[in-house]
Write a protein that holds these residues in place. Structure first.
Motif, PDB file in Angstrom:
ATOM      1  N   SER A   1      -3.866  12.409   8.586  1.00 38.31           N
ATOM      2  CA  SER A   1      -4.184  13.748   8.339  1.00 38.31           C
ATOM      3  C   SER A   1      -4.696  14.256   7.697  1.00 38.31           C
ATOM      4  O   SER A   1      -5.323  15.371   7.581  1.00 38.31           O
ATOM      5  CB  SER A   1      -2.333  14.834   8.207  1.00 38.31           C
ATOM      6  OG  SER A   1      -1.592  14.087   7.454  1.00 38.31           O
TER       7      SER A   1
ATOM      8  N   ASN B   1      -1.627   9.166  13.877  1.00 42.22           N
ATOM      9  CA  ASN B   1      -0.282   9.553  12.998  1.00 42.22           C
ATOM     10  C   ASN B   1      -0.117  10.258  11.715  1.00 42.22           C
ATOM     11  O   ASN B   1      -0.912  10.095  11.132  1.00 42.22           O
ATOM     12  CB  ASN B   1       0.566   8.368  12.728  1.00 42.22           C
ATOM     13  CG  ASN B   1       1.655   8.500  11.764  1.00 42.22           C
ATOM     14  OD1 ASN B   1       1.361   7.476   9.863  1.00 42.22           O
ATOM     15  ND2 ASN B   1       3.021   8.632  12.152  1.00 42.22           N
TER      16      ASN B   1
ATOM     17  N   ARG C   1       2.809  11.900   8.839  1.00 41.92           N
ATOM     18  CA  ARG C   1       4.393  12.701   8.239  1.00 41.92           C
ATOM     19  C   ARG C   1       4.811  13.777   8.454  1.00 41.92           C
ATOM     20  O   ARG C   1       5.895  13.959   8.954  1.00 41.92           O
ATOM     21  CB  ARG C   1       4.204  11.295   6.471  1.00 41.92           C
ATOM     22  CG  ARG C   1       5.779  11.615   6.907  1.00 41.92           C
ATOM     23  CD  ARG C   1       5.808  11.017   5.355  1.00 41.92           C
ATOM     24  NE  ARG C   1       4.866  11.300   4.029  1.00 41.92           N
ATOM     25  CZ  ARG C   1       4.638  11.594   2.844  1.00 41.92           C
ATOM     26  NH1 ARG C   1       5.353  10.445   2.241  1.00 41.92           N
ATOM     27  NH2 ARG C   1       4.281  11.719   2.286  1.00 41.92           N
TER      28      ARG C   1
ATOM     29  N   SER D   1       5.365  10.273  12.546  1.00 41.13           N
ATOM     30  CA  SER D   1       6.643   9.602  12.479  1.00 41.13           C
ATOM     31  C   SER D   1       6.387   9.112  11.152  1.00 41.13           C
ATOM     32  O   SER D   1       5.514   9.694  10.434  1.00 41.13           O
ATOM     33  CB  SER D   1       6.619   8.339  13.679  1.00 41.13           C
ATOM     34  OG  SER D   1       5.215   7.547  13.170  1.00 41.13           O
TER      35      SER D   1
ATOM     36  N   ASN E   1      -2.785   2.877   7.887  1.00 46.49           N
ATOM     37  CA  ASN E   1      -3.637   3.432   6.402  1.00 46.49           C
ATOM     38  C   ASN E   1      -2.757   4.335   5.354  1.00 46.49           C
ATOM     39  O   ASN E   1      -2.681   4.339   4.187  1.00 46.49           O
ATOM     40  CB  ASN E   1      -5.040   4.157   7.292  1.00 46.49           C
ATOM     41  CG  ASN E   1      -4.561   5.176   5.378  1.00 46.49           C
ATOM     42  OD1 ASN E   1      -6.592   4.813   5.157  1.00 46.49           O
ATOM     43  ND2 ASN E   1      -4.623   6.498   6.081  1.00 46.49           N
TER      44      ASN E   1
ATOM     45  N   VAL F   1       6.104   2.080   1.939  1.00 47.90           N
ATOM     46  CA  VAL F   1       5.034   3.005   2.488  1.00 47.90           C
ATOM     47  C   VAL F   1       4.201   1.250   2.581  1.00 47.90           C
ATOM     48  O   VAL F   1       3.660   1.351   3.342  1.00 47.90           O
ATOM     49  CB  VAL F   1       4.531   3.989   2.064  1.00 47.90           C
ATOM     50  CG1 VAL F   1       3.429   4.557   2.976  1.00 47.90           C
ATOM     51  CG2 VAL F   1       6.116   5.135   2.111  1.00 47.90           C
TER      52      VAL F   1
ATOM     53  N   TYR G   1       2.622   0.561  -7.427  1.00 48.88           N
ATOM     54  CA  TYR G   1       1.464   0.870  -6.810  1.00 48.88           C
ATOM     55  C   TYR G   1       0.797  -0.481  -6.356  1.00 48.88           C
ATOM     56  O   TYR G   1       0.260  -1.551  -5.319  1.00 48.88           O
ATOM     57  CB  TYR G   1       0.837   1.649  -6.751  1.00 48.88           C
ATOM     58  CG  TYR G   1      -0.756   1.991  -6.310  1.00 48.88           C
ATOM     59  CD1 TYR G   1      -0.541   2.036  -5.034  1.00 48.88           C
ATOM     60  CD2 TYR G   1      -2.004   0.977  -6.429  1.00 48.88           C
ATOM     61  CE1 TYR G   1      -1.815   2.415  -4.434  1.00 48.88           C
ATOM     62  CE2 TYR G   1      -3.197   1.178  -5.239  1.00 48.88           C
ATOM     63  CZ  TYR G   1      -3.100   2.408  -4.457  1.00 48.88           C
ATOM     64  OH  TYR G   1      -3.876   2.804  -3.496  1.00 48.88           O
TER      65      TYR G   1
ATOM     66  N   GLY H   1     -11.738   1.703  -3.554  1.00 51.14           N
ATOM     67  CA  GLY H   1     -12.314   1.543  -5.288  1.00 51.14           C
ATOM     68  C   GLY H   1     -11.901   3.336  -5.385  1.00 51.14           C
ATOM     69  O   GLY H   1     -11.003   3.763  -4.688  1.00 51.14           O
ATOM     70  N   ALA H   2     -12.597   3.821  -6.321  1.00 47.44           N
ATOM     71  CA  ALA H   2     -12.471   5.282  -6.495  1.00 47.44           C
ATOM     72  C   ALA H   2     -12.511   6.663  -5.236  1.00 47.44           C
ATOM     73  O   ALA H   2     -14.662   6.847  -5.589  1.00 47.44           O
ATOM     74  CB  ALA H   2     -12.705   6.055  -8.087  1.00 47.44           C
TER      75      ALA H   2
ATOM     76  N   ILE I   1      -5.112  11.690  -2.563  1.00 44.25           N
ATOM     77  CA  ILE I   1      -4.549  11.423  -3.353  1.00 44.25           C
ATOM     78  C   ILE I   1      -4.724  11.813  -5.027  1.00 44.25           C
ATOM     79  O   ILE I   1      -3.898  11.133  -5.670  1.00 44.25           O
ATOM     80  CB  ILE I   1      -4.677   9.976  -2.620  1.00 44.25           C
ATOM     81  CG1 ILE I   1      -3.425   8.995  -3.085  1.00 44.25           C
ATOM     82  CG2 ILE I   1      -5.826   8.785  -3.357  1.00 44.25           C
ATOM     83  CD1 ILE I   1      -3.287   8.415  -2.449  1.00 44.25           C
ATOM     84  N   ASN I   2      -6.038  11.596  -5.603  1.00 44.77           N
ATOM     85  CA  ASN I   2      -6.289  12.207  -6.408  1.00 44.77           C
ATOM     86  C   ASN I   2      -7.192  12.902  -7.048  1.00 44.77           C
ATOM     87  O   ASN I   2      -8.206  13.012  -7.751  1.00 44.77           O
ATOM     88  CB  ASN I   2      -7.414  10.377  -6.692  1.00 44.77           C
ATOM     89  CG  ASN I   2      -8.904  10.077  -5.867  1.00 44.77           C
ATOM     90  OD1 ASN I   2      -8.833  11.072  -5.485  1.00 44.77           O
ATOM     91  ND2 ASN I   2      -8.607   9.155  -5.510  1.00 44.77           N
TER      92      ASN I   2
HETATM   93  P1  NAD Z   1      -3.932  10.766   1.596  1.00 46.85           P
HETATM   94  O1  NAD Z   1      -2.827  11.033   0.537  1.00 46.85           O
HETATM   95  O2  NAD Z   1      -5.190  11.492   1.253  1.00 46.85           O
HETATM   96  O3  NAD Z   1      -3.570   9.973   2.382  1.00 46.85           O
HETATM   97  C1  NAD Z   1      -2.519   9.501   2.351  1.00 46.85           C
HETATM   98  C2  NAD Z   1      -1.750   9.521   3.334  1.00 46.85           C
HETATM   99  O4  NAD Z   1      -0.608   8.744   4.200  1.00 46.85           O
HETATM  100  C3  NAD Z   1      -0.892  10.670   4.082  1.00 46.85           C
HETATM  101  O5  NAD Z   1      -1.816  11.520   5.037  1.00 46.85           O
HETATM  102  C4  NAD Z   1      -0.148  10.998   3.512  1.00 46.85           C
HETATM  103  O6  NAD Z   1       0.977  11.695   4.368  1.00 46.85           O
HETATM  104  C5  NAD Z   1       0.691   9.458   4.444  1.00 46.85           C
HETATM  105  N1  NAD Z   1       1.637   8.811   4.609  1.00 46.85           N
HETATM  106  C6  NAD Z   1       2.283   8.375   2.474  1.00 46.85           C
HETATM  107  N2  NAD Z   1       3.374   7.827   3.373  1.00 46.85           N
HETATM  108  C7  NAD Z   1       3.830   8.226   4.997  1.00 46.85           C
HETATM  109  C8  NAD Z   1       4.549   7.767   6.030  1.00 46.85           C
HETATM  110  N3  NAD Z   1       5.564   6.869   4.866  1.00 46.85           N
HETATM  111  N4  NAD Z   1       4.420   7.621   7.107  1.00 46.85           N
HETATM  112  C9  NAD Z   1       2.971   8.425   7.636  1.00 46.85           C
HETATM  113  N5  NAD Z   1       2.319   8.184   6.495  1.00 46.85           N
HETATM  114  C10 NAD Z   1       2.549   9.051   5.177  1.00 46.85           C
HETATM  115  O7  NAD Z   1      -4.318   9.556   0.431  1.00 46.85           O
HETATM  116  P2  NAD Z   1      -6.220   8.373   0.728  1.00 46.85           P
HETATM  117  O8  NAD Z   1      -6.600   8.130  -0.423  1.00 46.85           O
HETATM  118  O9  NAD Z   1      -6.593   8.660   1.921  1.00 46.85           O
HETATM  119  O10 NAD Z   1      -5.490   6.978   1.006  1.00 46.85           O
HETATM  120  C11 NAD Z   1      -5.472   5.969   2.054  1.00 46.85           C
HETATM  121  C12 NAD Z   1      -4.798   4.994   1.766  1.00 46.85           C
HETATM  122  O11 NAD Z   1      -5.953   4.481   0.758  1.00 46.85           O
HETATM  123  C13 NAD Z   1      -4.233   4.621   1.352  1.00 46.85           C
HETATM  124  O12 NAD Z   1      -3.000   2.754   1.503  1.00 46.85           O
HETATM  125  C14 NAD Z   1      -3.951   4.154  -0.621  1.00 46.85           C
HETATM  126  O13 NAD Z   1      -3.444   3.695  -1.192  1.00 46.85           O
HETATM  127  C15 NAD Z   1      -5.647   3.527  -0.301  1.00 46.85           C
HETATM  128  N6  NAD Z   1      -6.926   4.059  -1.136  1.00 46.85           N
HETATM  129  C16 NAD Z   1      -7.389   4.846  -1.582  1.00 46.85           C
HETATM  130  C17 NAD Z   1      -7.652   4.997  -2.969  1.00 46.85           C
HETATM  131  C18 NAD Z   1      -9.099   6.211  -3.617  1.00 46.85           C
HETATM  132  O14 NAD Z   1      -9.653   6.209  -3.834  1.00 46.85           O
HETATM  133  N7  NAD Z   1      -8.377   7.338  -2.521  1.00 46.85           N
HETATM  134  C19 NAD Z   1      -7.857   3.770  -3.496  1.00 46.85           C
HETATM  135  C20 NAD Z   1      -7.760   2.782  -3.194  1.00 46.85           C
HETATM  136  C21 NAD Z   1      -6.569   2.731  -2.117  1.00 46.85           C
END
Ligand code: NAD
Length: 261
Positions: free
Chosen positions: A16, A37, A39, A64, A92, A115, A158, A189-190, A195-196
């Protein structure tokens, strides 16, 4: 475009927002059918569905919790009900929070592990069981992190979850390779996502992060999505058990970038 992806069915967890939405949109442009999917962010999931459909694919949003077996089962059923099968499973969903480890509550540890690692296990297990039951090839892709390689102090839980994802990915890649099921990870990476968002809104913190990236910029979720599409496609037909880092060079020991050391 990867023409072999047209009409194939993918399930993406946590779709989402952020990287999940970007991958979903990219798969839409590959004319795939996607279960998105989420949450709790129903509006975000509906927007992601629209993006997929505008891009040329089909999508259905399904609520879910992917850290539970019921939550995963619900996604398998939805994919079969709406699109008839599953060809690709994308783990993801992820979360992080920061605590000095001597103050890290067991509850926070467990939530992140549930998670980021257990969710990857139960999602992958269900996808594997489905591919085997249907006697078909399949692809599993997990969004890991540079922190499957770089230890991250005050994010020890983490770090532990992503190091775990690395081992799990390699183990099942080997276990199911002879069945033509490919299992890979992407190590972002970043990347600019919710999330950030708070961290990167702060100019100083943003500049500090950019200093740790040889390419000197934060990544775009679309750059992760491009790698995901390739790994799902037949262009990566002989690739299994790898982590493709999409990190502007962050895993290259940037402290050495000026020839120091
Ligand atoms: P985000 O917070 O934008 O998205 C994460 C999503 O996971 C959210 O929509 C959240 O609701 C969902 N989520 C969390 N727990 C859940 C659950 N129990 N059931 C269903 N959904 C759940 O973060 P993002 O940056 O898009 O992260 C996506 C992936 O990339 C993650 O695994 C994160 O660890 C990884 N990641 C992100 C970065 C970054 O810099 N953004 C860097 C390295 C890794």
């Amino acid at each position: 475009m990867y023409t072999d992806l047209k009409g194939k069915v993918a399930v993406i967890t946590g779709g989402s927002k952020g990287i999940g939405t970007a991958i979903a949109e990219r798969l839409g442009s590959e004319k795939m059918h996607v279960i998105i999917n989420y949450r709790s962010d129903e509006d975000g999931a509906d927007e992601a569905v629209e993006l997929v459909e505008q891009a040329g694919g089909k999508a259905v949003a399904v609520q879910s919790d992917v850290s539970t077996e019921e939550g995963i089962e619900c996604l398998i059923k939805a994919a079969v009900k709406h699109f008839g099968t599953i060809d690709a499973w994308i783990n993801n969903a992820g979360m992080e929070n920061q605590h000095p480890t001597h103050q890290l509550a067991l509850e926070d540890w467990q939530q992140v592990l549930d998670v980021n690692l257990t969710g990857v296990f139960i999602g992958s297990k269900a996808a594997l069981a489905y591919f085997i039951k249907e006697d078909k090839p399949g692809v599993i892709l997990t969004i890991s992190s540079v922190h499957e390689q770089i230890p991250w102090p005050t994010f020890a839980h983490y770090t532990a979850s992503k190091f775990g994802v690395k081992g799990f990915t390699q183990a099942i890649a080997m276990e199911y390779a002879s069945r033509n099921i490919r299992v890979n990870s992407i190590g972002p990476g970043a990347i600019e996502t919710p999330i950030n968002a708070e961290k990167f809104e702060d100019d100083q913190q943003r500049a500090e992060t950019e200093q740790m990236i040889p390419m000197k910029r934060i990544g775009d979720p679309k750059e992760v999505a491009a790698a995901a599409a390739w790994l799902l496609s037949n262009e990566a037909s002989y690739v299994t058990g790898v982590t493709l880092f999409v990190d502007g060079g962050m895993t290259l020991y940037p402290a050495f970038q000026d020839g120091k050391g």
